[in-house]
Enzyme design. Structure first.
Site, PDB file in Angstrom:
ATOM      1  N   TYR A   1     -14.610   1.251  -7.936  1.00  0.00           N
ATOM      2  CA  TYR A   1     -15.876   1.988  -7.842  1.00  0.00           C
ATOM      3  C   TYR A   1     -16.655   1.899  -9.152  1.00  0.00           C
ATOM      4  CZ  TYR A   1     -13.582   3.534  -3.654  1.00  0.00           C
ATOM      5  OH  TYR A   1     -12.931   3.527  -2.441  1.00  0.00           O
TER       6      TYR A   1
ATOM      7  N   SER B   1     -10.024   5.736  -5.058  1.00  0.00           N
ATOM      8  CA  SER B   1     -10.960   6.837  -5.292  1.00  0.00           C
ATOM      9  C   SER B   1     -10.424   7.872  -6.279  1.00  0.00           C
ATOM     10  CB  SER B   1     -11.302   7.499  -3.964  1.00  0.00           C
ATOM     11  OG  SER B   1     -10.126   7.955  -3.313  1.00  0.00           O
TER      12      SER B   1
ATOM     13  N   LYS C   1      -2.146  -1.350  -3.894  1.00  0.00           N
ATOM     14  CA  LYS C   1      -3.002  -0.179  -3.835  1.00  0.00           C
ATOM     15  C   LYS C   1      -2.157   1.070  -3.862  1.00  0.00           C
ATOM     16  CE  LYS C   1      -6.287   2.092  -0.764  1.00  0.00           C
ATOM     17  NZ  LYS C   1      -6.899   2.174   0.547  1.00  0.00           N
TER      18      LYS C   1
ATOM     19  N   LYS D   1       0.847  -1.192   0.000  1.00  0.00           N
ATOM     20  CA  LYS D   1       0.000   0.000   0.000  1.00  0.00           C
ATOM     21  C   LYS D   1       0.881   1.239   0.000  1.00  0.00           C
ATOM     22  CE  LYS D   1      -3.707   2.034   2.820  1.00  0.00           C
ATOM     23  NZ  LYS D   1      -4.460   1.846   4.079  1.00  0.00           N
TER      24      LYS D   1
ATOM     25  N   GLU E   1       7.246  -6.022   1.218  1.00  0.00           N
ATOM     26  CA  GLU E   1       6.142  -5.929   2.185  1.00  0.00           C
ATOM     27  C   GLU E   1       5.104  -7.015   1.912  1.00  0.00           C
ATOM     28  OE1 GLU E   1       5.636  -4.197   4.832  1.00  0.00           O
ATOM     29  OE2 GLU E   1       7.195  -2.672   4.761  1.00  0.00           O
TER      30      GLU E   1
ATOM     31  N   ARG F   1      -0.060   9.512   6.997  1.00  0.00           N
ATOM     32  CA  ARG F   1       0.257   8.080   7.070  1.00  0.00           C
ATOM     33  C   ARG F   1       1.589   7.735   6.416  1.00  0.00           C
ATOM     34  NH1 ARG F   1      -5.342   7.880   5.860  1.00  0.00           N
ATOM     35  NH2 ARG F   1      -6.482   7.320   7.723  1.00  0.00           N
TER      36      ARG F   1
HETATM   37 ZN   LIG Z   1      -6.688   3.105   8.199  1.00  0.00          ZN
END
Ligand SMILES: [Zn+2]
Length: 318
Positions: A305, A266, A241, A188, A226, A210
């Site tokens: 989506y 998104s 992602k 990610k 990872e 983050r």
């Molecule tokens: Zn989270």
């Protein structure tokens, strides 16, 4: 003419409706679907409307959903994330009651449930307040077990904590949920493409971001490593992602032999939607091309989506 007849025979990459997973936002505070401004066509659904929405997806040919909860109450410890009557737990039970065959995947994280917006338990570190790994692992295990108890088929931890998959696997097994799968958000990236999602899930930050626990966009080898760590810890499905900007990583992660999901996030959706609204791009053509490219790079599943629309477009192409 002959070329057109032969073409389907030579098709290398097929996009199928059963490859698609539809993300579904469930909002505890609403009793009618709320449109998400930065994601045209997407809504936050009320708990008692979510089964009806999933039935619509089912009828379109979608066989899996990924649930995100938007709770009314947030606190420092994300207690609503593992509450028996929490928003996701209620939604899972309702969907499974109405559509037992629908594969229900739940996002396992705390960022929608914490008042500070981070993905777990926060405390003081040498660099100021930040996410604490080990206390957060315990929280993730608790959340995953509560989702499994509600009927989730697959839990999807998204927080990128060290040891996350192992902690969840052990907790699920000892609670008698050996058959619940783990789809880890294993690669990610710290991407700028998550902006619209934060509108959808109401998960902004009180401080920081983050970047300390997501992968920098330039680091492909780190991202593959990872995923490898999550293979060792017992993940059943890996994930990359975002999707389209990271197809090289996606292709590399398929080497581990596990099923791989790609999350078309998104921002990827919003870019296509916005350009299409202006008449600059053909939405259907670009969306299908991008989904096909994600499949071509090796994704077995695509979280998108566009799922419902793509299912319809694929039907129309038959
Ligand atoms: Zn989270």
């Amino acid at each position: 003419m002959r070329r057109r007849i032969v073409q389907p025979l030579l098709c290398e990459t097929e996009l199928r409706k059963t490859d698609l997973v539809a993300p579904v936002f469930v909002d505890e505070s609403t009793d009618a679907p709320l449109p998400i401004a930065s994601m045209p066509g997407q809504f936050r659904h009320p708990v008692d409307g979510v089964a009806g929405y999933c039935e619509r997806l089912w009828n379109a040919g979608i066989r899996a959903v990924l649930l995100f909860g938007v709770p009314i109450a947030k606190d420092g410890e994300a207690t609503e994330a593992y509450a028996t009557d929490g928003v996701v737990q209620r939604a899972v039970r309702s969907i499974k009651e109405h559509l037992p065959q629908m594969v229900v995947v739940t996002d396992v994280c705390a960022c929608e449930y914490t008042d500070h917006g981070h993905c777990g338990i926060v405390g003081e570190t040498a660099d100021g307040p930040d996410l604490l790994n080990d206390p957060s692992l315990e929280l993730m295990a608790q959340i995953a077990v509560s989702h499994a108890q509600s009927g989730a088929d697959i839990v999807a931890p998204s927080c990128m904590l060290d040891g996350m998959v192992r902690a969840i696997r052990e907790a699920l097994d000892s609670a008698g949920h050996q058959d619940v799968l783990i789809m880890s958000y294993s690669s990610k990236f710290a991407s700028a493409l998550y902006g619209p999602f934060r509108d959808a899930a109401d998960s902004g930050f009180a401080f920081g971001d983050r970047t300390t626990y997501q992968i920098s966009p330039g680091n492909a080898r780190e991202a593959v490593m990872e995923s490898e760590l999550d293979v060792v810890e017992g993940a059943d499905i890996l994930m990359v992602k975002p999707a389209t900007l990271y197809l090289d990583v996606l292709a590399a992660v398929t080497e581990f032999g596990l099923p791989v999901a790609a999350y078309q996030v998104s921002g990827e959706y919003a870019m296509i939607k916005a350009a299409a609204e202006r008449g600059w791009l053909d939405e259907r053509a670009v969306a299908l091309e991008s989904l096909t490219a994600i499949r071509r790079a090796g994704a077995d599943l695509i979280i998108t989506y566009f799922a419902e629309d793509a299912a319809r477009w694929l039907d129309e192409e038959q």
